[in-house]
Design a protein around this motif. Structure first.
Motif, mmCIF file in Angstrom:
data_model
loop_
_atom_site.group_PDB
_atom_site.id
_atom_site.type_symbol
_atom_site.label_atom_id
_atom_site.label_comp_id
_atom_site.label_asym_id
_atom_site.label_seq_id
_atom_site.Cartn_x
_atom_site.Cartn_y
_atom_site.Cartn_z
ATOM 1 N N GLY A 85 0.811 -1.202 0.000
ATOM 2 C CA GLY A 85 0.000 0.000 0.000
ATOM 3 C C GLY A 85 0.847 1.255 0.000
ATOM 4 N N MET A 86 0.356 2.253 -0.727
ATOM 5 C CA MET A 86 1.027 3.555 -0.759
ATOM 6 C C MET A 86 -0.020 4.641 -0.562
ATOM 7 N N VAL A 87 0.308 5.598 0.279
ATOM 8 C CA VAL A 87 -0.560 6.748 0.502
ATOM 9 C C VAL A 87 -0.455 7.667 -0.717
ATOM 10 N N ARG A 88 -1.570 8.258 -1.105
ATOM 11 C CA ARG A 88 -1.592 9.094 -2.312
ATOM 12 C C ARG A 88 -0.611 10.266 -2.231
ATOM 13 N N ASP A 89 -0.484 10.869 -1.065
ATOM 14 C CA ASP A 89 0.450 11.994 -0.920
ATOM 15 C C ASP A 89 1.894 11.547 -1.106
ATOM 16 N N VAL A 90 2.207 10.372 -0.599
ATOM 17 C CA VAL A 90 3.558 9.830 -0.783
ATOM 18 C C VAL A 90 3.798 9.541 -2.263
ATOM 19 N N MET A 91 2.786 9.005 -2.934
ATOM 20 C CA MET A 91 2.912 8.745 -4.373
ATOM 21 C C MET A 91 3.171 10.042 -5.134
ATOM 22 N N ARG A 92 2.413 11.091 -4.796
ATOM 23 C CA ARG A 92 2.593 12.374 -5.483
ATOM 24 C C ARG A 92 4.006 12.911 -5.289
ATOM 25 N N SER A 93 4.488 12.886 -4.066
ATOM 26 C CA SER A 93 5.825 13.429 -3.813
ATOM 27 C C SER A 93 6.893 12.568 -4.487
ATOM 28 N N GLU A 94 6.736 11.255 -4.453
ATOM 29 C CA GLU A 94 7.708 10.372 -5.102
ATOM 30 C C GLU A 94 7.709 10.579 -6.618
ATOM 31 N N ILE A 95 6.532 10.730 -7.197
ATOM 32 C CA ILE A 95 6.436 10.979 -8.638
ATOM 33 C C ILE A 95 7.089 12.304 -8.981
ATOM 34 N N SER A 96 6.859 13.316 -8.171
ATOM 35 C CA SER A 96 7.468 14.623 -8.414
ATOM 36 C C SER A 96 8.990 14.540 -8.372
ATOM 37 N N ILE A 97 9.515 13.855 -7.387
ATOM 38 C CA ILE A 97 10.968 13.706 -7.260
ATOM 39 C C ILE A 97 11.531 12.952 -8.463
ATOM 40 N N ARG A 98 10.872 11.878 -8.846
ATOM 41 C CA ARG A 98 11.381 11.070 -9.958
ATOM 42 C C ARG A 98 11.294 11.793 -11.285
ATOM 43 N N LEU A 99 10.196 12.517 -11.516
ATOM 44 C CA LEU A 99 10.092 13.270 -12.768
ATOM 45 C C LEU A 99 11.181 14.338 -12.849
ATOM 46 N N SER A 100 11.476 14.972 -11.718
ATOM 47 C CA SER A 100 12.551 15.968 -11.742
ATOM 48 C C SER A 100 13.892 15.303 -12.047
ATOM 49 N N LYS A 101 14.099 14.075 -11.565
ATOM 50 C CA LYS A 101 15.341 13.353 -11.884
ATOM 51 C C LYS A 101 15.412 13.029 -13.376
ATOM 52 N N TYR A 102 14.293 12.612 -13.940
ATOM 53 C CA TYR A 102 14.270 12.311 -15.380
ATOM 54 C C TYR A 102 14.606 13.554 -16.198
ATOM 55 N N PHE A 103 14.017 14.691 -15.825
ATOM 56 C CA PHE A 103 14.282 15.909 -16.578
ATOM 57 C C PHE A 103 15.711 16.403 -16.363
ATOM 58 N N LYS A 104 16.264 16.210 -15.152
ATOM 59 C CA LYS A 104 17.661 16.584 -14.921
ATOM 60 C C LYS A 104 18.600 15.727 -15.758
ATOM 61 N N GLU A 105 18.282 14.422 -15.872
ATOM 62 C CA GLU A 105 19.097 13.554 -16.725
ATOM 63 C C GLU A 105 19.016 13.995 -18.183
ATOM 64 N N LEU A 106 17.824 14.374 -18.619
ATOM 65 C CA LEU A 106 17.647 14.845 -19.991
ATOM 66 C C LEU A 106 18.457 16.118 -20.234
ATOM 67 N N ILE A 107 18.399 17.044 -19.300
ATOM 68 C CA ILE A 107 19.166 18.287 -19.431
ATOM 69 C C ILE A 107 20.659 17.985 -19.407
ATOM 70 N N GLY A 108 21.072 17.026 -18.572
ATOM 71 C CA GLY A 108 22.484 16.633 -18.529
ATOM 72 C C GLY A 108 22.953 16.050 -19.852
ATOM 73 N N ARG A 109 22.090 15.282 -20.507
ATOM 74 C CA ARG A 109 22.463 14.732 -21.820
ATOM 75 C C ARG A 109 22.537 15.815 -22.874
ATOM 76 N N VAL A 110 21.661 16.807 -22.791
ATOM 77 C CA VAL A 110 21.675 17.900 -23.763
ATOM 78 C C VAL A 110 22.901 18.773 -23.548
#
Length: 160
Positions: A128-153
């Motif tokens: 089980g995952m609490v919705r707020d925890v899911m939101r914060s985890e998704i936010s953190i991970r999406l920012s990591k994906y975009f940082k990796e993309l910017i790093g590749r560029v």
């Protein structure tokens, strides 16, 4: 007919406490072998979060496509690159879970918690995952994906 049939003492099933403890320890050891490890719990969490992330990025692409923005094409291209990376991660997580004989089934929501049932080598439980925890985890991970993309560029191109 045996000698014990008429004896009332043999009708009840008595178990000494030492034997009960041995039985429980043996059962716990058996379940602990089949129980997921910390890495496998992370993979289960990823398996649950990545589809939500993918749908969020897809919705962002649709919203950006409906806007009249000068940098719309840049945003859509960046989102598509992130979607491609999320899809690749989903594929690798699914493959690894399948390799480790872990199956994750339906989700159900109770209050603010989303539960997924999983079966790991015969051990069955809910994650089980609490919705707020899911939101914060998704936010953190999406920012990591975009940082990796910017790093590749921003990475210097090699002269080949």
């Amino acid at each position: 007919m045996s000698k014990l049939d008429g004896n009332e003492r043999w009708k009840s099933k008595m178990l000494l406490t030492e034997h009960q403890e041995q039985y429980e320890n043996r059962r716990d050891i058996k379940n602990s072998r089949n129980r997921p490890t910390a890495d496998e719990f992370k993979m289960i969490r990823d398996y649950i979060l990545l589809p939500y992330m993918l749908s969020m990025v897809q919705k962002n692409i649709e919203d950006t496509g409906n806007q009249s923005n000068l940098l719309k094409q840049l945003y859509v291209t960046a989102d598509q690159a992130v979607m491609k990376q999320i899809s690749a991660d989903m594929y690798s997580v699914r493959r690894e879970l399948s390799k480790r004989n872990i199956k994750i089934t339906n989700d159900e929501q109770a209050d603010m918690v989303i539960y997924h049932r999983f079966i790991c080598r015969g051990y069955e439980d809910r994650f089980g995952m609490v919705r707020d925890v899911m939101r914060s985890e998704i936010s953190i991970r999406l920012s990591k994906y975009f940082k990796e993309l910017i790093g590749r560029v921003n990475a210097p191109k090699s002269l080949n």
